[in-house]
Write an enzyme that holds these catalytic residues in place. Structure first.
Site, PDB file in Angstrom:
ATOM      1  CE  LYS A  23     -43.613 -11.649  51.846  1.00 19.53           C
ATOM      2  NZ  LYS A  23     -43.677 -11.124  51.634  1.00 19.53           N
ATOM      3  CG  ASN A  24     -45.309  -7.142  50.708  1.00 19.26           C
ATOM      4  OD1 ASN A  24     -44.772  -8.470  51.419  1.00 19.26           O
ATOM      5  ND2 ASN A  24     -44.121  -7.529  49.524  1.00 19.26           N
ATOM      6  CB  CYS A 118     -36.962 -14.242  48.873  1.00 20.43           C
ATOM      7  SG  CYS A 118     -38.665 -14.920  49.779  1.00 20.43           S
ATOM      8  NE  ARG A 123     -34.653  -7.785  49.304  1.00 18.43           N
ATOM      9  CZ  ARG A 123     -36.011  -8.235  49.800  1.00 18.43           C
ATOM     10  NH1 ARG A 123     -35.760 -10.147  50.081  1.00 18.43           N
ATOM     11  NH2 ARG A 123     -36.731  -8.255  49.802  1.00 18.43           N
ATOM     12  CG  ASP A 306     -43.005  -8.433  44.616  1.00 16.93           C
ATOM     13  OD1 ASP A 306     -43.622  -7.776  45.902  1.00 16.93           O
ATOM     14  OD2 ASP A 306     -41.864  -8.674  44.648  1.00 16.93           O
ATOM     15  NE  ARG A 398     -40.469 -15.920  53.919  1.00 20.75           N
ATOM     16  CZ  ARG A 398     -39.356 -15.165  53.671  1.00 20.75           C
ATOM     17  NH1 ARG A 398     -38.435 -15.299  52.867  1.00 20.75           N
ATOM     18  NH2 ARG A 398     -39.412 -13.893  53.921  1.00 20.75           N
TER      19      ARG A 398
HETATM   20  C1  EPZ Z   1     -40.627  -5.061  50.027  1.00 21.67           C
HETATM   21  O1  EPZ Z   1     -39.096  -5.794  49.723  1.00 21.67           O
HETATM   22  C2  EPZ Z   1     -41.258  -6.277  49.552  1.00 21.67           C
HETATM   23  N1  EPZ Z   1     -40.685  -7.141  50.613  1.00 21.67           N
HETATM   24  C3  EPZ Z   1     -40.726  -7.419  48.211  1.00 21.67           C
HETATM   25  O2  EPZ Z   1     -41.311  -7.940  48.394  1.00 21.67           O
HETATM   26  C4  EPZ Z   1     -41.185  -6.442  46.969  1.00 21.67           C
HETATM   27  O3  EPZ Z   1     -40.316  -6.797  45.973  1.00 21.67           O
HETATM   28  C5  EPZ Z   1     -40.060  -4.732  47.941  1.00 21.67           C
HETATM   29  O4  EPZ Z   1     -40.339  -4.242  47.807  1.00 21.67           O
HETATM   30  C6  EPZ Z   1     -40.119  -3.822  45.658  1.00 21.67           C
HETATM   31  O5  EPZ Z   1     -41.653  -3.549  45.816  1.00 21.67           O
HETATM   32  C7  EPZ Z   1     -41.187  -6.633  51.900  1.00 21.67           C
HETATM   33  O6  EPZ Z   1     -42.400  -5.851  52.133  1.00 21.67           O
HETATM   34  C8  EPZ Z   1     -41.562  -7.808  52.765  1.00 21.67           C
HETATM   35  P1  EPZ Z   1     -36.825  -2.176  48.843  1.00 21.67           P
HETATM   36  P2  EPZ Z   1     -37.795  -4.164  49.934  1.00 21.67           P
HETATM   37  O7  EPZ Z   1     -36.256  -1.666  49.526  1.00 21.67           O
HETATM   38  O8  EPZ Z   1     -38.175  -3.337  51.289  1.00 21.67           O
HETATM   39  C9  EPZ Z   1     -32.987  -1.876  47.187  1.00 21.67           C
HETATM   40  C10 EPZ Z   1     -41.747 -10.223  48.887  1.00 21.67           C
HETATM   41  O9  EPZ Z   1     -42.083 -11.482  47.267  1.00 21.67           O
HETATM   42  N2  EPZ Z   1     -32.325  -0.846  48.320  1.00 21.67           N
HETATM   43  O10 EPZ Z   1     -38.440  -1.065  48.198  1.00 21.67           O
HETATM   44  O11 EPZ Z   1     -36.405  -4.995  50.672  1.00 21.67           O
HETATM   45  C11 EPZ Z   1     -32.852  -2.441  47.033  1.00 21.67           C
HETATM   46  O12 EPZ Z   1     -31.983  -3.328  46.951  1.00 21.67           O
HETATM   47  C12 EPZ Z   1     -41.551  -9.410  48.555  1.00 21.67           C
HETATM   48  O13 EPZ Z   1     -43.556 -10.087  48.630  1.00 21.67           O
HETATM   49  C13 EPZ Z   1     -31.754  -0.293  48.667  1.00 21.67           C
HETATM   50  O14 EPZ Z   1     -29.841  -0.068  48.188  1.00 21.67           O
HETATM   51  O15 EPZ Z   1     -37.541  -3.454  48.848  1.00 21.67           O
HETATM   52  C14 EPZ Z   1     -33.772  -2.913  45.600  1.00 21.67           C
HETATM   53  O16 EPZ Z   1     -32.481  -3.291  44.710  1.00 21.67           O
HETATM   54  C15 EPZ Z   1     -39.772  -9.640  47.666  1.00 21.67           C
HETATM   55  N3  EPZ Z   1     -30.715   0.193  49.507  1.00 21.67           N
HETATM   56  C16 EPZ Z   1     -33.807  -1.854  45.938  1.00 21.67           C
HETATM   57  O17 EPZ Z   1     -33.970  -1.015  46.899  1.00 21.67           O
HETATM   58  C17 EPZ Z   1     -32.015   0.177  51.111  1.00 21.67           C
HETATM   59  O18 EPZ Z   1     -32.041   0.490  51.916  1.00 21.67           O
HETATM   60  C18 EPZ Z   1     -35.912  -1.958  45.819  1.00 21.67           C
HETATM   61  O19 EPZ Z   1     -35.382  -2.792  46.898  1.00 21.67           O
HETATM   62  C19 EPZ Z   1     -32.929  -0.791  50.144  1.00 21.67           C
HETATM   63  C20 EPZ Z   1     -33.137  -0.832  49.354  1.00 21.67           C
END
Ligand code: EPZ
Length: 432
Positions: A23-24, A118, A123, A306, A398
């Site tokens: 998915k991701n 989610c 985020r 996840d 989803r």
């Molecule tokens: C991706 O989300 C995945 N979603 C998430 O999967 C997954 O949990 C996550 O990566 C971590 O592996 C998709 O790929 C669509 P991050 P993403 O940016 O990209 C902080 C699922 O269940 N952050 O790696 O949103 C953020 O708040 C979903 O399939 C900032 O602070 O995750 C978090 O604490 C849920 N500023 C950490 O970094 C930013 O600009 C990691 O977030 C971006 C992120």
């Protein structure tokens, strides 16, 4: 029409099951086709709601989209004329922000409604903004729109304050058409990040170092279409591995990349599960009562956030107390309220959950709060004595392609049925 899962638990899962496309990876690769005006054939696309929404957005932008079969899609982006993605559809998923990185290089001025996704924490997208600004885009998020403008993107060094899958992918998409070289430092290394880079290189991009924490992107003038097959979904694989052990079963999970599962595999072996690895499959066999373990979630190759929610459920009947630290998202324990209704004994303090193993879970009526919480509740229902009903399963759809069908094929007693209307409240009662 609202639906729910009804599960009669206590049956060990047995047999063989195949995992679908990631998915991701898919939710980034589909928007990435907009980096070129050409035709694509993409295989192993997971047939999930987030993908259907993204394909609808591509169509609304002028792309021609067609399913060749349930998991193969052709996309023709030659008629796409602008980067205006202010569509309500875009608000329904987090990955819609990849349209910014995919469109800015060609259309110079793009706008996407700020992402949904989610509810597992705040985020923010500050790292996306920082990276795009670094390579020359003017970005803002006024009026609820993620807006970016750039006459010409110019390669730069980008340091990510923290590892971010989304920001790494989004800036990599934009940098593919920048002038000069962009270096992403402290980049994400997840398998789906590697898959997106491999897809871009198939399109003619020049990306090196993906899978390490430093990615180098040498911008090119133009990219072209390609044929591609998406990698297996690490999280669906992990969900099925956990379900096999949680139901005291014996399941061969096929069409996966075993090394992607290493963090989970190691933890499950520590719990006492028997794991056998093959080239593209893993066999998970329950052989004795599970022992409590401690889990801390980290970016890849650490334990995936996840899979934290499904793992919490697996540990709810292990012998002893498990300490789970959720280092990635600050609000990813919403499933715990629900499994407590099934008898789990878990205390939560900020990002730490302590799971005291109990003898058994018992079925109850529960509700999914997000995608992986829904998956965790399904596992709880499969392992519990009695009947469990799970509502809000639209979250599960989803990210999983009719997961109930895969579970039924390995012996689960689970059905998807419409949610009946609540008993009508007779408001005509007069009050004496
Ligand atoms: C991706 O989300 C995945 N979603 C998430 O999967 C997954 O949990 C996550 O990566 C971590 O592996 C998709 O790929 C669509 P991050 P993403 O940016 O990209 C902080 C699922 O269940 N952050 O790696 O949103 C953020 O708040 C979903 O399939 C900032 O602070 O995750 C978090 O604490 C849920 N500023 C950490 O970094 C930013 O600009 C990691 O977030 C971006 C992120």
């Amino acid at each position: 029409m609202e639906e729910k899962f009804v599960i009669h638990g206590g049956k060990p899962l047995q047999g063989e099951v195949s995992v679908g496309g990631a998915k991701n990876a898919a939710v980034a690769i589909l928007p990435a086709t907009l980096l070129a005006a050409d035709v694509f054939t993409i295989e192993n696309v997971p047939h999930i709601d987030d993908v259907i929404i993204l394909l609808n957005i591509l169509k609304r932008l002028g792309a021609k989209v067609q399913f060749i079969d349930r998991t193969t899609v052709t996309i023709d982006t030659r008629e796409v004329k602008n980067g205006d993605v202010r569509l309500n559809l875009a608000k329904r998923l987090r990955a819609s922000y990849y349209f910014v990185g995919s469109l800015i290089g060609r259309f110079k001025d793009v706008g996407v409604y700020l992402p949904g996704g989610c509810d597992i924490g705040s985020r923010p997208i500050d790292l996306h903004l920082k990276g795009l600004r670094a390579i020359g885009a003017e970005v803002d998020t006024d009026f609820g729109v993620f807006h970016a403008k750039a006459e010409q993107l110019v390669g730069q060094e980008v340091y990510f304050d923290q590892v971010s899958v989304g920001a790494t992918i989004n800036v990599m998409l934009a940098a593919a058409l920048a002038e000069g070289t962009t270096t992403l430092i402290n980049a994400a290394k997840e398998p789906h990040v590697v898959d997106v880079a491999n897809f871009l290189n198939q399109m003619g991009a020049r990306i090196r170092g993906v899978g390490t924490d430093t990615i180098r992107i040498r911008g090119v003038k133009e990219l072209h279409g390609c044929n591609y097959s998406i990698i297996p979904d690490q999280i669906e694989a992990g969900t099925l591995m956990i379900a096999a052990a949680a139901t005291k079963g014996d399941v061969l999970i096929k069409n996966i990349v075993p090394t992607h599962m290493d963090a989970l595999t190691a933890k499950m072996i520590e719990m006492g599960v028997e794991i056998e690895e093959f080239d593209d499959a893993i066999r998970v066999k329950y052989v004795k009562p599970l022992k409590a373990v401690n889990i801390k979630t980290y970016p890849y190759p650490g334990f995936p956030t996840d899979l934290q929610q499904p793992a919490t459920v697996l540990l709810s009947t292990a012998e002893g107390a498990s300490v789970i630290v959720e280092n990635i998202f600050e609000a990813r324990f919403k499933h715990i309220e629900e499994i407590r209704r099934m008898g789990a004994q878990v205390t939560v303090d900020d990002r730490i959950a302590v799971v005291q193993g109990v003898k058994r879970l018992t079925g109850a009526q529960v509700k999914a709060s997000d995608l992986r919480a829904g998956a965790a509740l399904i596992i709880a229902g499969l392992m519990a004595d009695g009947t469990t009903e799970i509502v809000n399963i639209k979250y599960v759809d989803r990210g999983y392609d009719h997961i109930e069908n895969k579970l039924i094929s390995i012996g689960a007693d689970i059905a998807r049925i419409p949610v009946e209307e609540d008993e009508p409240i007779d408001i005509e009662l007069d009050f004496q």
